[in-house]
Design a protein around this motif. Structure first.
Motif, mmCIF file in Angstrom:
data_model
loop_
_atom_site.group_PDB
_atom_site.id
_atom_site.type_symbol
_atom_site.label_atom_id
_atom_site.label_comp_id
_atom_site.label_asym_id
_atom_site.label_seq_id
_atom_site.Cartn_x
_atom_site.Cartn_y
_atom_site.Cartn_z
ATOM 1 N N MET A 120 43.862 42.237 47.554
ATOM 2 C CA MET A 120 43.647 42.409 46.118
ATOM 3 C C MET A 120 42.289 41.835 45.739
ATOM 4 N N ASP A 121 41.625 42.467 44.790
ATOM 5 C CA ASP A 121 40.304 42.037 44.354
ATOM 6 C C ASP A 121 40.319 40.577 43.884
ATOM 7 N N THR A 122 39.243 39.842 44.207
ATOM 8 C CA THR A 122 39.164 38.425 43.862
ATOM 9 C C THR A 122 39.258 38.202 42.359
ATOM 10 N N LEU A 148 40.856 40.012 40.182
ATOM 11 C CA LEU A 148 42.250 40.182 39.763
ATOM 12 C C LEU A 148 43.068 38.947 40.117
ATOM 13 N N TRP A 160 48.985 45.329 41.467
ATOM 14 C CA TRP A 160 48.492 44.351 40.493
ATOM 15 C C TRP A 160 49.462 44.197 39.319
#
Length: 317
Positions: free
Chosen positions: A1-3, A5, A82
Motif C-alpha cells: 500500500m502507498d506510504t 495512504l 484501502w
C-alpha cells in the motif's frame, strides 16, 4: 500500500471514530467475533467438556491465526484494500463511542432522570444498578470509561499503528474472548483462562501508555499534578488485573475522585480496592473533567504513537 495512504488512513479512522462513534447502520466485526465465540463455546462443551482449559487454549490459537490472516487477505485486495483498511481501523477504535455514552449518561444524571441513567449504566457495567444513587452511577460510569480508555481505544490503536488492521483485530479477538469468557466463575474459569491471560499480556504495554497519556493530557487541560506517580503505581498494584488499575488509578487521582469500594454483583456485595483520594466524589464537575481528559489524552496519545511507529517503519526502509 502507498506510504501516504499508510499515514493518512489511521488519521481518517480516528476522525470517523470521533465523529460517528461505533458503526450503527453497518456491520460491526465484533458482532461476528461474538457469534463465533458463542458457537465455539457450545461446540467445545459438547466435544471437550472435560478439557475446557485445553479447549480455551485451542480456541485462542485458532481464532488468532484465522483473524490475522483473514484481515490481512481483505486489506490486500486490489483497489478495495484501502477502503477495507479504513473500515477495520475505524470500527476497531472506540474513543468516540466512550465519549458519546459518557456525555449522554452524564446529561441524564444532570437532568435527574435516574431511572433512564440506571438502565444506560447497566448496559455498560456488570454490577447491579437497581439501587444505585446518583453518586454511585457517576462513579460506575467513571470506572468503566477509564478502564475502557485502554481496552477500547489505546490498546487497539497501539496494535493498529504497530502492525495494521490484522494485528489490531488479532488483539480485538483476544480482548473479546476475555470480555465474553474471562469470568472467574464455574462456567468460565477453565474455558476463559487462555483468553484472560492473553489479554493481560497484550494489554500490558498499552495500559501503562494509557496512564502516561492521561497524565500528559492532564497538563494540556491544565489539571496536571506533580508527585502522583507513586500513588498511581501503588493503587494500580491493588487490582487483580495487571492492567485495569493503571488508567483507573490515574483518572482517580487526576480528577480527585475515588473509585472502588463496596460494589454489588449478582446480589452480593464485593469490596473492591480503593483507588484515588479517600474523600473524592464523582459529580458533574469531575465527570466533565474526565470526559475532557479522555478526549485530549486519546487524541494526543494516538498522534504520538502514529508518528513514532510511522517514523520507525519509514526509517527501516
Amino acid at each position: 500500500m502507498d506510504t501516504a495512504l499508510l499515514f493518512f488512513i489511521p488519521l481518517a479512522a480516528l476522525v470517523l471514530d470521533l465523529l460517528l462513534g461505533d458503526p450503527q447502520r453497518i456491520f460491526h466485526p465484533v458482532q461476528l467475533l461474538g457469534k463465533a465465540l458463542d458457537w465455539e463455546e457450545r461446540t467445545v462443551r459438547k466435544f471437550m467438556g472435560k478439557n475446557l482449559k485445553a479447549a480455551g487454549i485451542l480456541c485462542l490459537v485458532v481464532n488468532v491465526v484465522v483473524v490475522f490472516h483473514v484481515v490481512n487477505f481483505l486489506v490486500d485486495i486490489p483497489y478495495l484494500g484501502w477502503a477495507i483498511f479504513l473500515y477495520f481501523a475505524y470500527s476497531g477504535l472506540a474513543l468516540g463511542q466512550l465519549l458519546k455514552e459518557g456525555k449522554q449518561i452524564s446529561h441524564l444524571l444532570d437532568q435527574n432522570d435516574l431511572e433512564r441513567a440506571r438502565n444506560r449504566v447497566g448496559q455498560l457495567v456488570s454490577r447491579d444498578t437497581d439501587a444505585m444513587d446518583e453518586n454511585d452511577m457517576r462513579k460506575a460510569l467513571a470506572e468503566t470509561l477509564s478502564e475502557n480508555f485502554n481496552d477500547g481505544f489505546i490498546a487497539p490503536a497501539f496494535f493498529l499503528l504497530l502492525g495494521g488492521p490484522a494485528l489490531m483485530w488479532t488483539y480485538k479477538m483476544v480482548s473479546t474472548m476475555d470480555s465474553m469468557w474471562g469470568y472467574r466463575n464455574e462456567r468460565f474459569e477453565q474455558l476463559g483462562w487462555a483468553g484472560a491471560k492473553g489479554d493481560d499480556i497484550l494489554a500490558y504495554i498499552p495500559a501503562r501508555l494509557s496512564a502516561l497519556f492521561l497524565a500528559g493530557g492532564a497538563w494540556l487541560v491544565k489539571r496536571g499534578k506533580k508527585g502522583l506517580a507513586e500513588s498511581i503505581m501503588a493503587d494500580a498494584a491493588k487490582m487483580k488485573s495487571p492492567n485495569a488499575g493503571w488508567p483507573m488509578a490515574t483518572v482517580a487521582w487526576l480528577c480527585s475522585a475515588s473509585m472502588g469500594g463496596r460494589t454489588k454483583y449478582d446480589g452480593e456485595f464485593v469490596e473492591k480496592p480503593h483507588l484515588g483520594p479517600e474523600q473524592g466524589v464523582w459529580d458533574h464537575k469531575t465527570l466533565s473533567l474526565l470526559l475532557r481528559l479522555l478526549m485530549v489524552s486519546g487524541i494526543a496519545g494516538f498522534l504520538l504513537m502514529h508518528v513514532y511507529f510511522f517514523l520507525i517503519r519509514y526509517a527501516a526502509f
